[in-house]
Write an enzyme that holds these catalytic residues in place. Structure first.
Site, PDB file in Angstrom:
ATOM      1  CE  LYS A  11      -3.420  -1.998   2.978  1.00 42.29           C
ATOM      2  NZ  LYS A  11      -4.275  -1.818   4.192  1.00 42.29           N
ATOM      3  CG  HIS A  53      -3.481   6.034   4.842  1.00 44.06           C
ATOM      4  ND1 HIS A  53      -3.823   6.972   5.878  1.00 44.06           N
ATOM      5  CD2 HIS A  53      -4.350   6.037   4.103  1.00 44.06           C
ATOM      6  CE1 HIS A  53      -4.925   7.263   5.743  1.00 44.06           C
ATOM      7  NE2 HIS A  53      -5.163   6.793   4.743  1.00 44.06           N
ATOM      8  CG  HIS A  88       1.263   4.243   8.286  1.00 44.50           C
ATOM      9  ND1 HIS A  88       1.232   3.304   9.176  1.00 44.50           N
ATOM     10  CD2 HIS A  88       0.484   3.723   7.352  1.00 44.50           C
ATOM     11  CE1 HIS A  88       0.438   2.383   9.006  1.00 44.50           C
ATOM     12  NE2 HIS A  88       0.014   2.528   7.922  1.00 44.50           N
TER      13      HIS A  88
END
Length: 604
Positions: free
Chosen positions: A138, A141, A144
């Site tokens: 991923k 984001h 984080h």
């Protein structure tokens, strides 16, 4: 050098109470600077002396305070002793205050504060900090960001205080989500696209009854909401009616667990591509790691953990066939943690136990700190409980630093999903602000400066309050040049650098500091006395707001001093002394900013 003054006060106090100087030093604190211009510099609470047994309880507190103050002798350093309400105040010789503080800051700027007697007990030993820990395959984001910058601050602080620090990024690189991802890639993926635009390809939505099921199921709820709740509901309906998708995912994960070559090779590609992408973003943030780990590394060790738990009779089997550890105080299974599914596969907590045991053996840490959001607080309580029940006394030195959520973070293009979008937004907004400012300098690398200032603004906004609190994000407030912001902090540092550059050809020393006894200079010096206390407070509760508040106050104080204490046009002695003061403040600002994870800029 604040320790010199505390020791001087402790020396006089010890003669009265009969307690060693070393025992008294932690009880003596610097008086915060206020607009009321408090004349005292240090103080000690009589209650703290009573609690430590330094003085016997003897009648009225105020009477005792006055009696103690009357007995303490003045000397060359301590000019005045005044009894307050349960507190004894000490006024230091202003000339010696300036001389001692500035001498150390001039000769050893990096050691100021961190080598104080107050912090000596924190030095030595090894600290392992696990932080950031995003999920493989991923894009990074925005959620984080907090774990990354908080963990970086903790690691920086521990290192500054003399710890051997190990920074670990524990990647989410195992579990059923990789069954979904692998099965989806085998159906819809392209090796060519994986090489040219890897994460975008893994993230993109591919057609499968209007949406790519494997993609959506691998996302967090935040991601799903960004794609639309209606789609999320529709996809769940489709999954319920299409068993082949779940079967394919389960089959791929089974191949992974059994270490089937083709499945493992695809998984390794996902992992390597993602880590390379993360490293690029970490470099922008000024963050690095000593060790990249992950659940996959410890999956094979879980069987040993389960065997040890069985041997110690801690693992029990429920009627459903799951393996659990009883966490209840009464041993009645009113609270328990599940470590094994009914099909025999391990869970996240099982792998965390294996990781903790492996790290202790490999790194021999004295303390371990996990930095994650507050939703995982129960998980870590269970983890530490189980480690302790297994007989590992070091579990008491494992800590979870929890943090709240950021609300309302968005860019001009809409709601934020990726951290890189946030960094680009911060940089572009900062460049625009700098171009519009009349005080901006001509810079060799304006975009790099804008990025560093923008990241500073993000960090300060995040660190201003208690970490556990949620907060609402507002770009306009974050990037303000006035007030307690990262932009103002960087501007103050850059302005001091500019002042020192303008007078670089002039030699100055800190030998004659007699011109620094005015109220503005004294306020700055009094505030510098607090630096080691602030570092101690930050180390005790692992909260960056103490250091942020200190640096902001220092910035405001030096801004006032800069306006009222000119260097240019002043007599040589005054100019030299002021340059020495401003240089000292610049050093402390830079040191504190680096601990927070901020790269100071020299020009803005």
């Amino acid at each position: 050098m604040a320790c010199f003054f505390r020791r001087s006060v402790a020396l006089q106090l010890s003669k009265v109470v009969g307690v060693s100087e070393d025992a008294l030093i932690p009880l003596i604190s610097a008086v915060p600077v206020s607009k009321k211009q408090t004349t005292s510099d240090l103080r000690v609470s009589v209650n703290s002396l009573l609690q430590r047994g330094a003085v016997p309880p003897d009648g009225d507190l105020q009477t005792q305070t006055q009696a103690l103050a009357n007995q303490i002798k003045r000397d060359a350093v301590v000019e005045e002793v005044v009894a307050g309400r349960g507190v004894i105040h000490f006024r230091l010789n202003r000339l010696i205050l300036a001389q001692k503080l500035l001498e150390q800051l001039h000769s050893e700027p990096d050691g100021f504060g961190v080598k104080s007697d107050l912090l000596r007990h924190l030095q030595g030993g090894r600290t392992l900090v696990e932080f950031s820990s995003p999920n493989i395959a991923k894009k990074f984001h925005a959620g984080h960001l907090r774990s990354t910058i908080i963990g970086n601050f903790i690691a920086n602080l521990k290192k500054a205080l003399g710890k051997d620090v190990i920074r670990v990024n524990y990647l989410g690189d195992w579990g059923m989500q990789f069954g979904l991802l692998g099965a989806g890639f085998e159906r819809f993926g392209s090796q060519e696209k994986l090489k040219t635009r890897p994460l975008e390809h893994l993230f993109e939505v591919r057609p499968y009854r209007d949406v790519c099921v494997f993609h959506l199921l691998s996302l967090s709820l935040v991601d799903l909401f960004s794609l639309g709740l209606q789609v999320y509901v529709q996809v769940n309906r489709e999954v319920e009616s299409d068993e082949s998708v779940r079967s394919a995912a389960a089959e791929f994960y089974r191949r992974l667990v059994q270490r089937e070559d083709q499945a493992l090779e695809l998984w390794r590609q996902f992992r390597e591509i993602t880590v390379d992408e993360y490293k690029r973003i970490y470099q922008r943030l000024g963050v690095d790691f000593d060790h990249y780990s992950g659940e996959s590394f410890h999956d094979g060790q879980t069987q040993n953990v389960l065997e040890e738990l069985k041997t110690k009779r801690l693992l029990k089997t429920t009627e459903k066939g799951t393996g659990v550890v009883d966490l209840s105080a009464m041993g009645d299974m009113s609270s328990y943690a599940t470590l094994v599914r009914s099909d025999g596969t391990s869970l996240y907590i099982t792998r965390d136990i294996a990781a903790a045991l492996d790290r202790k053996q490999r790194f021999g840490f004295d303390e371990m700190i996990y930095v994650t959001d507050k939703s995982q607080s129960v998980h870590f309580q269970q983890l530490f409980h189980i480690l302790s029940a297994m007989g590992h006394e070091w579990a008491e030195r494992c800590h979870h630093v929890a943090f709240g959520l950021v609300q309302g973070m968005s860019t001009r293009r809409g709601e934020v999903v990726f951290l890189e979008d946030v960094l680009e937004e911060a940089r572009s907004r900062m460049i625009n602000n700098m171009r519009q400012s009349r005080t901006s300098k001509v810079l060799e690398e304006p975009e790099l400066t804008a990025e560093r200032v923008g990241i500073s603004a993000l960090i300060i906004q995040d660190f201003k309050g208690p970490l556990i609190s949620d907060y609402k994000f507002d770009w306009d407030k974050v990037l303000q040049s006035q007030g307690d912001t990262g932009v103002f902090l960087q501007y103050t540092h850059a302005r001091l650098c500019s002042l020192l550059r303008r007078h670089a050809s002039e030699s100055y020393s800190c030998r004659d500091v007699s011109p620094l006894t005015d109220s503005r200079s004294v306020s700055v010096l009094q505030h510098l006395l607090r630096y080691d206390e602030v570092l101690l407070q930050s180390a005790n509760d692992l909260q960056p707001r103490h250091l942020v508040n200190f640096l902001m106050t220092l910035s405001h104080l030096v801004a006032s001093a800069h306006r009222e204490l000119p260097v240019k046009g002043s007599p040589a002695a005054a100019a030299q002394a002021r340059l020495c003061l401003f240089s000292a403040v610049r050093s402390v600002l830079a040191n504190g900013m680096r601990i927070l994870g901020i790269t100071p800029v020299d020009k803005m």
